[in-house]
Scaffold this active site. Structure first.
Site, mmCIF file in Angstrom:
data_model
loop_
_atom_site.group_PDB
_atom_site.id
_atom_site.type_symbol
_atom_site.label_atom_id
_atom_site.label_comp_id
_atom_site.label_asym_id
_atom_site.label_seq_id
_atom_site.Cartn_x
_atom_site.Cartn_y
_atom_site.Cartn_z
ATOM 1 C CB SER A 206 -0.931 -0.169 1.120
ATOM 2 O OG SER A 206 -1.995 1.019 1.089
ATOM 3 C CD GLU A 321 -5.426 -4.613 -3.882
ATOM 4 O OE1 GLU A 321 -5.654 -3.786 -2.802
ATOM 5 O OE2 GLU A 321 -4.267 -5.006 -4.182
ATOM 6 C CG HIS A 423 -5.468 -2.708 0.052
ATOM 7 N ND1 HIS A 423 -4.738 -2.722 -0.833
ATOM 8 C CD2 HIS A 423 -4.944 -1.898 1.135
ATOM 9 C CE1 HIS A 423 -3.786 -1.543 -0.832
ATOM 10 N NE2 HIS A 423 -4.059 -1.013 0.661
#
Length: 507
Positions: A206, A321, A423
């Site tokens: 990330s 995601e 994610h």
């Protein structure tokens, strides 16, 4: 952005040393001597300073040299996390947070080193989260280092005055400068722990992956690492010219000057006198900018002219995601037909083409919601595909690109952020730390975790994830077949198809 809520660190003891642990012999590092913990299988040093505390007059300055100490410093407990407001980090926090942590196997020399840069949107996270325990990776013959870096307004504030006082005439990327300082520390000291300073891999997820992209492009990081791994995060390589406005130095400095004025401060000296609790409550959107120092130009231009630190890269994204990121990026869960086109434009940063709208339609509310979530996933994947394509076209070192489609066993309790192939879902597999999340992991889950840990550590060792005992991973050449799908055969068959990236543009 966030990491899995069910996997957050619940205190400084979250990675407590095993029973019967003994102190390590003193090790000489920058600043003095330190002693860690040895449990007979892995040696650890937690809370090792790599820069001076960025407090008082050093708030918002570039990281300064470590303050020397006398005697042997015990490095057996994690430092506080950097100041932040996120709910999923409950560690003690402090502006005095520039410390790193080391996991090393017993009695080894010249091992490859992985430096992990945590995610959290540049406003949250810490290197002490339990999911980042490096113990299992050390079993693969690597040393693991996790780091802290300044976050939020403390790590990403630019103002004209800050730029003027800087020897480099730049401000706004203090958090990235912290990462560079940590890498400089590793370069200078990791040999004392059995590491090879010429085989360092930077790795992040990330915002940590975005940091990896920035470091690959930054001339300040040249020679500090030899490989790079980025998981689900790269929003600093502009996909469209309109994105450059987000990284514009003058815009960032103007926003910083407005922030200063809103706090009633006459100048930066006044702002340095203000209480951290007051500052951290104020709205600030941290982002990396082209400051003229850390970054000299936009990163697409850097790659097109082969001015990046040309190292092998291994990057990728996950199949779900958008489930987690769409509400965060768009700031709403109201994905309806009425606001569909506006949300698509907000997500992309520019007006969508008719072809793209046709591919992600929003005629009904249900259709609009599904399209926004899928488009968020696909645009996130496009960023990783685009970056890898630039490297394949304009670099000499091989890139590797993955698509994580595996949905692990669901826990008994409702599973939210990061579940399915969401994610951050790959993190426990990469670190081979499934037991940090108490769910009924299958034998297949555990086999996949061991396999991914092997791919990642192989890459850290040689710049190539392959070995004779693993399925072959082809270097990315721009073709769909060179994107490595990660999951079961059934998952790859059902979910392995890639979106039509031509809808987003071409590198």
């Amino acid at each position: 952005m966030r990491v899995l809520n069910s996997l957050v660190c619940l205190g400084l003891a979250c990675l407590a040393a095993p029973a019967l642990a003994q102190p390590t012999p003193p090790v000489s590092v920058t600043g003095g001597q330190i002693s860690g913990t040895d449990n007979g299988e892995v040696r650890t040093w937690f809370g090792v300073p790599f820069a001076a505390p960025p407090v008082g007059s050093l708030r918002w300055r570039s990281p300064q040299a470590v303050v020397p100490w006398q005697g042997v410093k015990e490095t057996t407990a994690f430092s506080p996390a950097c100041r932040q407001t996120v709910a999923w980090i409950s560690n003690p926090q402090s502006e005095d947070c520039l410390y790193l942590n080391i996991w090393a196997p017993e009695d080894t020399e010249k091992l490859p080193v992985i430096v992990w840069i945590h995610g959290g949107g540049y406003f949250g996270g810490t290197g002490a989260q339990p999911l980042y325990d490096g113990t299992r990776l050390t079993e693969k013959g690597v040393i693991v280092v996790t780091i802290n870096y300044r976050l939020g307004v403390f790590g990403f504030l630019a103002t004209p005055e800050l730029s003027a006082e800087s020897p480099d005439h730049a401000s706004g990327n203090q958090g990235i400068e912290d990462q560079i300082a940590a890498l400089q520390w590793v370069k200078a000291n990791i040999a004392a722990f059995g590491g090879d300073p010429d085989r360092v891999t930077i790795m992040g997820e990330s915002a940590g992956a975005n940091s990896v992209a920035v470091l690959v492009a930054s001339p300040l990081a040249k020679g500090l690492f030899q490989r790079a791994i980025a998981e689900s995060g790269n929003y600093s390589v502009p996909l469209d010219a309109s994105e450059n406005t987000r990284a514009d130095r003058k815009t960032a400095e103007a926003e910083g000057a407005a922030f200063l004025k809103a706090q009633g401060a006459a100048d930066i000296a006044d702002l340095r006198q203000m209480d951290a609790d007051t500052l951290i409550r104020q709205t600030w959107a941290p982002r990396v900018i082209v400051d003229g120092d850390v970054l000299r130009e936009d990163m697409t231009t850097t790659y097109r002219h082969h001015r990046q630190n040309d190292v092998p890269i291994l990057v990728g994204w996950n199949a779900d995601e958008g489930k987690d990121l769409a509400p965060e990026i768009l700031g709403t869960g109201d994905f309806t037909a009425a606001n569909h086109e506006g949300l698509v434009e907000k997500l992309l940063g520019h007006a969508p083409s008719e072809a793209l709208l046709a591919a992600y339609p929003g005629t009904t509310d249900a259709q609009a919601r599904a399209s926004i979530i899928q488009l968020t996933t696909d645009s996130w994947g496009w960023r990783m595909w685009y970056w890898t394509s630039l490297q394949a076209q304009n670099g000499k070192q091989k890139p590797y690109l993955y698509y994580f489609v595996h949905s692990p066993t669901e826990p008994a309790t409702p599973c939210g952020y990061g579940c399915q192939a969401g994610h951050g879902a790959e993190i426990p597999f990469v670190f081979n730390q499934l037991d940090q999340d108490p769910r009924p992991w299958s034998t297949g889950d555990r086999q996949l975790a061991d396999r991914l840990a092997s791919y990642w550590t192989n890459f850290a060792r040689t710049g190539n994830p392959n070995s004779t005992d693993l399925p072959d991973w082809q270097a990315f050449d721009g073709s769909d077949t060179s994107v490595f799908r990660i999951g079961t055969d059934d998952e790859i068959k059902r979910r392995g198809a890639l979106p039509d990236f031509r809808l987003f543009g071409t590198p």
